[in-house]
Motif scaffolding. Structure first.
Motif, PDB file in Angstrom:
ATOM      1  N   SER A 119       1.843  14.384  30.778  1.00 51.72           N
ATOM      2  CA  SER A 119       0.885  13.945  31.707  1.00 51.72           C
ATOM      3  C   SER A 119       0.601  15.704  32.587  1.00 51.72           C
ATOM      4  O   SER A 119       1.766  16.427  33.224  1.00 51.72           O
ATOM      5  CB  SER A 119       0.475  13.870  33.189  1.00 51.72           C
ATOM      6  OG  SER A 119       0.267  14.039  33.647  1.00 51.72           O
ATOM      7  N   VAL A 120      -0.093  16.859  32.344  1.00 52.18           N
ATOM      8  CA  VAL A 120      -0.773  17.918  32.475  1.00 52.18           C
ATOM      9  C   VAL A 120      -0.602  17.677  33.936  1.00 52.18           C
ATOM     10  O   VAL A 120      -0.250  19.347  34.941  1.00 52.18           O
ATOM     11  CB  VAL A 120      -1.516  18.528  31.759  1.00 52.18           C
ATOM     12  CG1 VAL A 120      -3.467  18.242  32.161  1.00 52.18           C
ATOM     13  CG2 VAL A 120      -2.045  20.164  32.765  1.00 52.18           C
ATOM     14  N   VAL A 129       0.045  17.444  23.883  1.00 57.50           N
ATOM     15  CA  VAL A 129       1.156  17.909  24.725  1.00 57.50           C
ATOM     16  C   VAL A 129       1.745  18.923  23.966  1.00 57.50           C
ATOM     17  O   VAL A 129       2.283  19.101  22.989  1.00 57.50           O
ATOM     18  CB  VAL A 129       2.116  16.919  25.071  1.00 57.50           C
ATOM     19  CG1 VAL A 129       3.464  16.567  25.069  1.00 57.50           C
ATOM     20  CG2 VAL A 129       1.855  15.206  24.932  1.00 57.50           C
ATOM     21  N   VAL A 174       2.463  21.056  29.247  1.00 60.21           N
ATOM     22  CA  VAL A 174       2.404  19.980  29.019  1.00 60.21           C
ATOM     23  C   VAL A 174       4.187  19.242  29.749  1.00 60.21           C
ATOM     24  O   VAL A 174       4.501  19.504  28.389  1.00 60.21           O
ATOM     25  CB  VAL A 174       1.832  18.542  28.171  1.00 60.21           C
ATOM     26  CG1 VAL A 174       1.707  17.173  28.748  1.00 60.21           C
ATOM     27  CG2 VAL A 174       0.335  18.554  28.430  1.00 60.21           C
ATOM     28  N   CYS A 186       6.981  22.753  34.601  1.00 66.26           N
ATOM     29  CA  CYS A 186       6.116  22.955  34.133  1.00 66.26           C
ATOM     30  C   CYS A 186       5.758  23.846  35.079  1.00 66.26           C
ATOM     31  O   CYS A 186       5.236  23.736  35.981  1.00 66.26           O
ATOM     32  CB  CYS A 186       4.945  23.131  34.065  1.00 66.26           C
ATOM     33  SG  CYS A 186       5.336  21.930  32.151  1.00 66.26           S
ATOM     34  N   TRP A 216       4.447  22.740  24.651  1.00 63.89           N
ATOM     35  CA  TRP A 216       5.133  23.109  26.137  1.00 63.89           C
ATOM     36  C   TRP A 216       6.149  24.362  24.915  1.00 63.89           C
ATOM     37  O   TRP A 216       6.361  24.287  24.015  1.00 63.89           O
ATOM     38  CB  TRP A 216       6.314  22.060  27.362  1.00 63.89           C
ATOM     39  CG  TRP A 216       7.456  21.636  25.643  1.00 63.89           C
ATOM     40  CD1 TRP A 216       8.136  22.598  25.965  1.00 63.89           C
ATOM     41  CD2 TRP A 216       6.499  20.584  24.966  1.00 63.89           C
ATOM     42  NE1 TRP A 216       9.007  22.005  24.838  1.00 63.89           N
ATOM     43  CE2 TRP A 216       8.338  20.461  24.271  1.00 63.89           C
ATOM     44  CE3 TRP A 216       6.154  19.660  24.712  1.00 63.89           C
ATOM     45  CZ2 TRP A 216       8.386  19.892  23.305  1.00 63.89           C
ATOM     46  CZ3 TRP A 216       6.031  18.632  23.444  1.00 63.89           C
ATOM     47  CH2 TRP A 216       7.926  17.842  23.555  1.00 63.89           C
ATOM     48  N   LEU A 231      -5.502  18.437  26.784  1.00 67.81           N
ATOM     49  CA  LEU A 231      -4.380  18.409  27.113  1.00 67.81           C
ATOM     50  C   LEU A 231      -4.172  17.028  28.060  1.00 67.81           C
ATOM     51  O   LEU A 231      -4.777  16.488  28.771  1.00 67.81           O
ATOM     52  CB  LEU A 231      -3.547  19.282  28.317  1.00 67.81           C
ATOM     53  CG  LEU A 231      -3.565  21.272  27.936  1.00 67.81           C
ATOM     54  CD1 LEU A 231      -3.191  21.696  29.003  1.00 67.81           C
ATOM     55  CD2 LEU A 231      -2.898  20.839  26.768  1.00 67.81           C
ATOM     56  N   CYS A 232      -3.148  16.040  27.478  1.00 73.39           N
ATOM     57  CA  CYS A 232      -3.014  15.102  27.881  1.00 73.39           C
ATOM     58  C   CYS A 232      -2.905  14.820  29.722  1.00 73.39           C
ATOM     59  O   CYS A 232      -1.869  15.851  30.301  1.00 73.39           O
ATOM     60  CB  CYS A 232      -1.679  14.556  27.258  1.00 73.39           C
ATOM     61  SG  CYS A 232      -1.534  14.046  25.411  1.00 73.39           S
ATOM     62  N   SER A 233      -3.090  14.247  29.783  1.00 75.91           N
ATOM     63  CA  SER A 233      -3.465  13.725  31.361  1.00 75.91           C
ATOM     64  C   SER A 233      -2.360  12.162  32.010  1.00 75.91           C
ATOM     65  O   SER A 233      -2.200  12.380  33.048  1.00 75.91           O
ATOM     66  CB  SER A 233      -4.361  13.837  32.332  1.00 75.91           C
ATOM     67  OG  SER A 233      -5.264  13.053  32.121  1.00 75.91           O
TER      68      SER A 233
END
Length: 366
Positions: A275-276, A229, A269, A312, A231, A218-220
């Motif tokens: 960003s997570v 990404v 995300v 989130c 959701w 997952l993108c940070s």
């Protein structure tokens, strides 16, 4: 003493009572009645699906290398959401007129549109599982959803032949995200030649276990390429729909079957922050929501900025209520069970894709 009712009066009162009972029953069980009308009523094992698409032909694609004048160097593979309601078919034919109208009028401009600046966009038509399959956990429905993957895999093969090098972006929304999720893990993640080409993957309006995203994370941060990404968004305070969505959530097992994962944390995300590790965003951070329905491909829609707060939490992206008339639910019962014909995160996805592409290019200057 009460007056005695005549036979005509008895019939009238009985008729009124019957109408009242039927009206109340329809109000209570309307969803079940309408859903049952979409049930093919045949086992999937004996079902004869529509003709297989030929991805060497242009008419098997909703978009094929569609490009805007200012587009970047990426090659975008986009898998569309459910636009076929169901009825006698478990899986819709690629030339179903009503499904195509929904795809071209609403899904592509709202959900593929944000990726147009990143590069050329291709979107295969495929024998999509019907809306009915997403309203039940029946084994037949799961098999119909898994069946659609063979088309997406074949389309991906044909697409890769057209694009043997350069950065790629994989994107899907709802059913399309489910199929893109499997493509990501079965085709891209284990391929040492293909995985380094991934600039980003966007799994929109999708639920999947957090544990699934290890090889491709997952993108940070916005400066990260080669990440995911994902959701599933809902309007704030809609807990009943969240419970229903999580209860129906399915994910792929190692055999290519869809299995439940209720009770397991779903990945999320926030597309605004990218960003997570930054799950919450304020309205002032929102780059622009829009309703791009019926816009021609390549026309950038008007954006309504700073109107969406999102967070989130417990595997769901909760977003603030959109007050504009552009974002009101429309259509009949079936239409309101598909993804909405607008995108609250249009400009956020657009900006994110360009940032991932820039990060990928910095790592691959040649």
């Amino acid at each position: 003493m009460l007056p005695r009712l005549t036979a005509r009066q008895w019939v009238g009162y009985a008729g009124f009572a019957l109408v009242f009972i039927l009206t109340a029953a329809v109000a209570v069980w309307r969803g079940d009645i309408l859903r049952s009308g979409l049930d093919p009523q045949v086992p999937f094992q004996t079902y004869q699906p529509p003709a297989k698409p030929d991805y060497a032909q242009a008419d098997a694609w909703a978009l094929l290398d569609a490009r805007t004048p200012a587009a970047g160097p990426a090659h975008v593979f986009f898998v569309h959401s459910t636009t076929y309601n169901g009825g006698k078919e478990w899986n819709g034919a690629i030339d179903d007129a009503r499904a195509l109208a929904g795809l071209r009028g609403a899904v592509l401009p709202n959900y593929a549109g944000p990726l147009a600046l990143a590069g050329d966009v291709s979107a295969p038509l495929y024998r999509q599982a019907s809306l009915y399959t997403r309203l039940t956990l029946r084994e037949d429905a799961r098999e119909a959803r898994a069946f659609a993957y063979q088309d997406i895999s074949a389309a991906f093969d044909a697409w890769l032949k057209r694009h043997p090098d350069g950065p790629i972006i994989l994107a899907g929304v709802e059913q399309g995200a489910e199929l893109a999720d499997r493509l990501l893990h079965e085709r891209i993640a284990p391929d040492p030649a293909l995985r380094p080409r991934l600039a980003a993957a966007y799994l929109m309006e999708h639920l999947a276990p957090t544990s699934r995203f290890t090889t491709i994370p997952l993108c940070s941060s916005r400066e990260q390429a080669g990440c995911v990404v994902t959701w599933r968004s809902l309007e704030e305070n809609n807990e009943s729909e969240a419970r229903r969505a999580l209860r129906r959530a399915l994910t792929w097992d190692d055999r290519g079957a869809l299995v439940t994962f209720d009770g397991v944390t779903s990945a999320c995300v926030n597309p605004v922050t990218g960003s997570v590790d930054a799950p919450r965003s304020e309205m002032r951070e929102s780059r622009g929501a829009t309703n791009a329905t019926n816009l021609e491909w390549g026309v950038r829609p008007a954006l309504q900025r700073r109107i969406v707060a999102a967070e989130c939490k417990d595997g769901i992206l909760w977003r603030s209520r959109l007050s504009s008339e552009s974002f009101r639910p429309i259509g009949a019962w079936a239409e309101q069970r598909k993804i909405p014909p607008y995108n609250p995160f249009y400009a956020d996805i657009e900006a994110d894709a360009l940032a991932r592409l820039s990060a990928w290019s910095a790592k691959n200057p040649a």
